[in-house]
Design a protein around this motif. Structure first.
Motif, PDB file in Angstrom:
ATOM      1  N   SER A  85       8.190  11.978  -3.663  1.00 13.11           N
ATOM      2  CA  SER A  85       7.724  11.018  -4.661  1.00 13.11           C
ATOM      3  C   SER A  85       8.409   9.694  -4.390  1.00 13.11           C
ATOM      4  CB  SER A  85       8.109  11.472  -6.075  1.00 13.11           C
ATOM      5  OG  SER A  85       7.270  12.502  -6.521  1.00 13.11           O
ATOM      6  N   GLU A 101       3.039  14.555   3.704  1.00 12.82           N
ATOM      7  CA  GLU A 101       2.128  13.636   3.014  1.00 12.82           C
ATOM      8  C   GLU A 101       2.646  12.222   3.192  1.00 12.82           C
ATOM      9  OE1 GLU A 101       0.716  14.791  -0.874  1.00 12.82           O
ATOM     10  OE2 GLU A 101       0.518  12.696  -1.470  1.00 12.82           O
ATOM     11  N   MET A 109       3.515   9.802  -6.940  1.00 12.70           N
ATOM     12  CA  MET A 109       3.812  11.211  -6.679  1.00 12.70           C
ATOM     13  C   MET A 109       2.829  11.762  -5.655  1.00 12.70           C
ATOM     14  SD  MET A 109       4.876  12.565 -10.460  1.00 12.70           S
ATOM     15  CE  MET A 109       3.790  11.471 -11.380  1.00 12.70           C
ATOM     16  N   PRO A 110       3.166  12.884  -5.048  1.00 11.36           N
ATOM     17  CA  PRO A 110       2.286  13.405  -3.993  1.00 11.36           C
ATOM     18  C   PRO A 110       1.009  14.039  -4.552  1.00 11.36           C
ATOM     19  CG  PRO A 110       4.490  14.426  -3.932  1.00 11.36           C
ATOM     20  CD  PRO A 110       4.392  13.667  -5.200  1.00 11.36           C
ATOM     21  N   VAL A 111      -0.017  14.077  -3.715  1.00  8.07           N
ATOM     22  CA  VAL A 111      -1.247  14.806  -4.037  1.00  8.07           C
ATOM     23  C   VAL A 111      -1.013  16.301  -3.852  1.00  8.07           C
ATOM     24  CG1 VAL A 111      -3.688  15.066  -3.512  1.00  8.07           C
ATOM     25  CG2 VAL A 111      -2.576  12.867  -3.116  1.00  8.07           C
ATOM     26  N   LEU A 145      -3.549  21.100  -4.772  1.00 13.48           N
ATOM     27  CA  LEU A 145      -3.907  19.674  -4.819  1.00 13.48           C
ATOM     28  C   LEU A 145      -3.869  19.266  -6.282  1.00 13.48           C
ATOM     29  CD1 LEU A 145      -6.902  19.037  -2.388  1.00 13.48           C
ATOM     30  CD2 LEU A 145      -4.442  18.805  -1.982  1.00 13.48           C
ATOM     31  N   THR A 177      -4.584   9.192  -6.053  1.00  9.79           N
ATOM     32  CA  THR A 177      -5.696  10.092  -5.746  1.00  9.79           C
ATOM     33  C   THR A 177      -5.473  11.462  -6.380  1.00  9.79           C
ATOM     34  OG1 THR A 177      -5.876   8.995  -3.625  1.00  9.79           O
ATOM     35  CG2 THR A 177      -6.948  11.130  -3.835  1.00  9.79           C
ATOM     36  N   TYR A 203      -7.507  15.453  -7.114  1.00  2.05           N
ATOM     37  CA  TYR A 203      -8.622  16.301  -6.703  1.00  2.05           C
ATOM     38  C   TYR A 203      -8.806  17.396  -7.728  1.00  2.05           C
ATOM     39  CZ  TYR A 203     -11.729  19.129  -3.876  1.00  2.05           C
ATOM     40  OH  TYR A 203     -12.825  19.838  -3.420  1.00  2.05           O
ATOM     41  N   GLU A 227     -12.906  14.264  -5.948  1.00  2.00           N
ATOM     42  CA  GLU A 227     -11.746  13.422  -5.631  1.00  2.00           C
ATOM     43  C   GLU A 227     -11.887  12.103  -6.372  1.00  2.00           C
ATOM     44  OE1 GLU A 227     -10.484  13.330  -1.531  1.00  2.00           O
ATOM     45  OE2 GLU A 227      -9.712  11.301  -1.765  1.00  2.00           O
ATOM     46  N   THR A 277      -9.604   8.472  -8.191  1.00  2.00           N
ATOM     47  CA  THR A 277      -8.376   7.720  -8.396  1.00  2.00           C
ATOM     48  C   THR A 277      -8.127   7.627  -9.889  1.00  2.00           C
ATOM     49  OG1 THR A 277      -8.744   6.435  -6.412  1.00  2.00           O
ATOM     50  CG2 THR A 277      -7.218   5.523  -8.014  1.00  2.00           C
TER      51      THR A 277
END
Lengths: 575, 575
Positions: free
Chosen positions: A39, A152, B69-71, B104, B135, B137, B152, B154
């Motif tokens: 993050s 990522e 933050m990560p997907v 995801l 992004t 999902y 998907e 935003t």
């Protein structure tokens, strides 16, 4: 500062080997969520946003149009290009709830070609460049080094489309210049563009932009004046070999000697007087490849793969070597059949006379192997498949080649028609005739760029951010904010600096000076103002440039103007 | 325009039912890649970027700190919160190459709680709000309506953390105001915030922001003056029921009647004089739930689920109904055992006297069921579990309720401790005592917002973009650019307008006026300038506002100033 989210940490993360990894985590810029997945905390996000803004400006300047493609793509597109099969486990494949095969995109050649073939069809619309700044996922087996090798990541990827190679080349070099501007503007101090092999991307000409630093994963090969620059995979040298006078081939007993060192010692010759036989196989078809190279060189597998046009090589199994009638450890170029095995002879072995080579019989070698004589009529490729060694002569100047370490922060490729042909991305020319578009692609890893800046710009206490991408431009520290009007003076400075358009981080926590300053060092803001009861007694504030030893005093009434001028002067360097 | 990537298309996409879907695809704003997965083309990207900038400004204004933050998240985090199990197939689950379960992210409560619990631990650091524009999902079974229901997307998602409920509520209403500003500033004309059920998000108070438009998927229930606003799931009405004088319970033969309509017709009564028995089961445990509601009402399953505290309900199988001793189609509230089956009686059935209800015997019903008398001593819940109907009396004013359609463009939730408790996200209070943080979350779908603006602002030819988010502010059209100096005049206007800070799309293609104007309508830029040999003969340009019928003439020498003033005046409305 009392509200800024992102803990500062005293200890280095256990697995951290690079300074950027250490400081990014310790300074509260990023936080790991899973292996290679991070993050961005507010400080890191601010830096990334500034890097992205610079990239965007430069991409727009070379007429890029920004788009946004999806992270999740149908596998079909990657099947069209052939990469669904050719790329390994780093491509994350999954099925959606309707059992349709999908992927997480690690790059977007397929995505953009699909987009362009639906949107454009005439030579009148070309050239065109499309780019995006977007999340990607690569299922790395061993993520490491903080933001340098992650799973990522955010990438700026750009793709250009042309009617002909000349137009691609012209644009490619414009983009090369844009990249130079980007890396300069984000504050990297030493970035070299080097020639590279385009690997899985296909195409021919490509360049890697390498941020030179000790922790770099890649080797950068240059001469002293940098007129020659290449990576390990494609570097060449102006080797000179000596054929000498061919002596008669002589079989000698070399009991128990298997390595080049053993043979050379046993026969009292130098490694450069021997020839080394190495067997590879095509990783797909299993086809056997026999390689001969001089004993003092190593095989460059990328050059070899290019020479034999095999995408993936592996060392051959002994069983495969034996099946071809060769004796592992003693294989010989003499008598090998080029119709049964593909043969590649490195120039070092072809152009040096009287080498010791295997005799294809356990415990025997030949002296005085001479390629021209002893392999006359054998079907083989003679070419350069050798790794360059530090000190080898530069191909341009003859000076000794220098090895440095670098982080790849960008890469650009002339892809040609690799994707546009297989995916039928065509344009109609003036006469209505259809041709595949000619394509280039251009990438920058945004998080990796942030890490590379730290690698090139830090001291033992933390990063020293360039003004252009610093999370804030000025840090304002209050010592004893509840005494002698310090808090009030700081509030006023904060308001005035902010009103002057300066980004200020105000450390309002009332921490002790030592802890406040070590936090400030970790945050690496270029300019620091300190207000304390003592400075206020002199109507002054203390002013210090991050990374310099000495502080100076500014009169409080003129401090804002002085700081604003300094910020502006530094910003101007990065425009 | 000759280089702008994004084809305009004459035909509506086959599956398009909403105007935003039609125009986004036809105008070259977005392009589908797979079901519910789109690429943003340059026009769409420009609009989205402007929407994001407005959101960012408003989030920063209420002290939000931006993160990313990560997907891809480890499944572990979602197991901690319990949602790995509780959320259905829309959560995409997969395993990475090391066989670790990952997801995801479709939302980031778990991600942010994990971040906050590592970064913050003291009451001094709270409240805090973190947000990202990122992004996501969601593996929708049936994506539809263009950008309105995608896989998907935003999203701007924000999360606030507090020491107590009062502080959360204060912030929640500040955020509510920020949302109102955002929707106004992006140019939505009619957005209602309505009370909502927080569903899978947990927590209690929540609001949905509904952009009112005919194509909306959701029903918005209001009274005439909008003082009452609710969605279908939680709407209530000021129903009045009549118990009357209880008549004796009487078993009557009703051969072959199963539905309320059949029974009512057969016995010559109205549906509102009957009681309808419905069986549900807890989707997990299979536990049976018996519901009685007046025949003219429908069961609101969300209210029912809340009443029985069961996250997911399903209609009961006949076998389960029979196993409980009830006769499907003729089940009766009379004699049912509240110790074996959970019983929920809607107020309509409990407060209306002398109803016709099943007799728990095939082809028989009772007349004159009176809850107070006939279920005295039976363990049951009496509450409101009815769907509101259009025209029912408003609970605030008694006026008839009005049903409208809306698109949910934002939602805000008071989550309380739902995530912070299960995931151990605690803070230490002044006395060093640990408590779970109190949390709120706040979402806006960025692409959906763009679609909703079109739904509220378009004509039959295309979108009419508000100046604040229009892809360009001015479109400049050249008719016969190669004649009578038209091209040169346009180049100059383009340069002068651009120098004045105005974003201009220059249609330099030399298309015929009709085709150029229909493209311009699809692109929906608020202001249009047309230069032709004819206008130039008068030293003029034609000026037209998108969506208005009439054009006016501007003297060419003052056109730039006039247009700049107009742009500025319109922009000012959206600040």
């Amino acid at each position: 500062m009392s509200k800024l989210v992102g803990r500062r940490i005293k200890e280095d993360p256990k697995d951290a080997k690079t300074v950027s990894h250490k400081f990014l985590v310790r300074g509260g810029y990023v936080r790991p969520v899973s292996a290679g997945i991070y993050s961005l905390l507010p400080l890191g996000k601010r830096i990334v946003e500034k890097i992205e803004a610079i990239i965007r400006e430069e991409m727009n300047r070379i007429e890029g149009q920004e788009v946004l493609m999806p992270v999740v793509l149908p596998a079909d597109l990657w099947k069209e290009s052939g990469r669904y099969e050719s790329v390994g486990a780093e491509l994350l494949r999954f099925r959606d709830r309707n059992d349709k095969p999908m992927i997480l995109a690690m790059t977007h050649e397929e995505g953009i070609v699909h987009l362009v073939r639906t949107e454009l069809n005439s030579y009148k619309q070309l050239p065109v460049m499309l780019y995006q700044i977007q999340t990607k996922y690569r299922d790395e087996a061993r993520p490491r080094a903080g933001l340098i090798r992650v799973r990522e990541f955010t990438m700026k990827d750009a793709y250009s489309f042309h009617t002909d190679q000349a137009d691609l080349e012209k644009y490619y070099y414009r983009c090369h210049e844009a990249y130079e501007r980007i890396f300069r503007r984000v504050g990297m101090k030493n970035v070299l563009s080097i020639e590279a092999n385009s690997g899985m991307m296909g195409g021919k000409v490509s360049h890697e932009f390498m941020a030179i630093c000790d922790c770099g994963e890649d080797t950068v090969i240059t001469n002293a004046d940098y007129s020659y620059r290449a990576n390990r995979e494609i570097a060449v040298a102006a080797w000179k070999f000596d054929k000498g006078e061919p002596l008669p081939l002589e079989k000698v007993s070399t009991p128990g000697t298997k390595t080049i060192e053993e043979v050379a010692n046993f026969l009292g010759v130098k490694p450069e007087e021997t020839g080394k036989a190495v067997f590879y196989q095509d990783a797909r078809t299993g086809e056997l490849i026999f390689v001969l190279i001089r004993g003092d060189f190593e095989v460059n597998e990328v050059k070899l793969a290019n020479a034999v046009k095999v995408p993936e090589l592996k060392f051959a199994d002994d069983s495969a070597i034996e099946a071809a009638g060769a004796v592992p450890g003693f294989a010989s170029p003499v008598g090998i059949d080029g119709r049964k095995v593909r043969i590649v002879i490195d120039r070092s072995a072809a152009e040096t006379g009287n080498l010791v080579v295997g005799a294809n019989e356990a415990d025997f070698h030949y002296r005085n192997f001479n390629f021209d004589r002893d392999m006359a009529g054998t079907e083989c490729i003679v070419t350069d498949i050798a790794c360059v060694r530090e000190g080898d002569p530069c191909p341009l100047t003859g000076q000794p080649l220098i090895f440095s370490r670098g982080i790849e922060v960008g890469n650009i490729f002339q892809l040609g028609t690799k994707y546009t042909e297989s995916m039928h991305c065509d344009y109609l020319d003036r006469d209505g005739k259809s041709h595949p578009m000619i394509m280039g692609c251009y990438g920058i890893g945004v998080g990796r760029a942030m890490a590379a800046v730290i690698e090139q710009s830090c001291d033992e206490y933390g990063p020293i951010w360039p003004m252009s991408i610093a999370p804030y431009q000025v840090e304002l520290c209050a010592i004893n904010p509840d005494k002698a009007g310090v808090g009030e003076a700081c509030e006023k400075l904060y308001a005035d600096l902010t009103a002057a358009g300066i980004e200020v981080l105000y450390d309002d926590r009332g921490e002790k000076a030592g802890s406040m300053f070590s936090d400030a060092d970790l945050i690496g803001i270029p300019l620091r103002l300190v207000v304390s009861p003592k400075t206020l007694a002199d109507n002054a504030v203390e002013f210090k440039v991050r990374g310099s030893r000495d502080a100076e005093k500014l009169e409080i009434s003129s401090a804002v103007a002085a700081v604003a001028a300094r910020v502006e002067a530094e910003m101007a360097q990065y425009r």
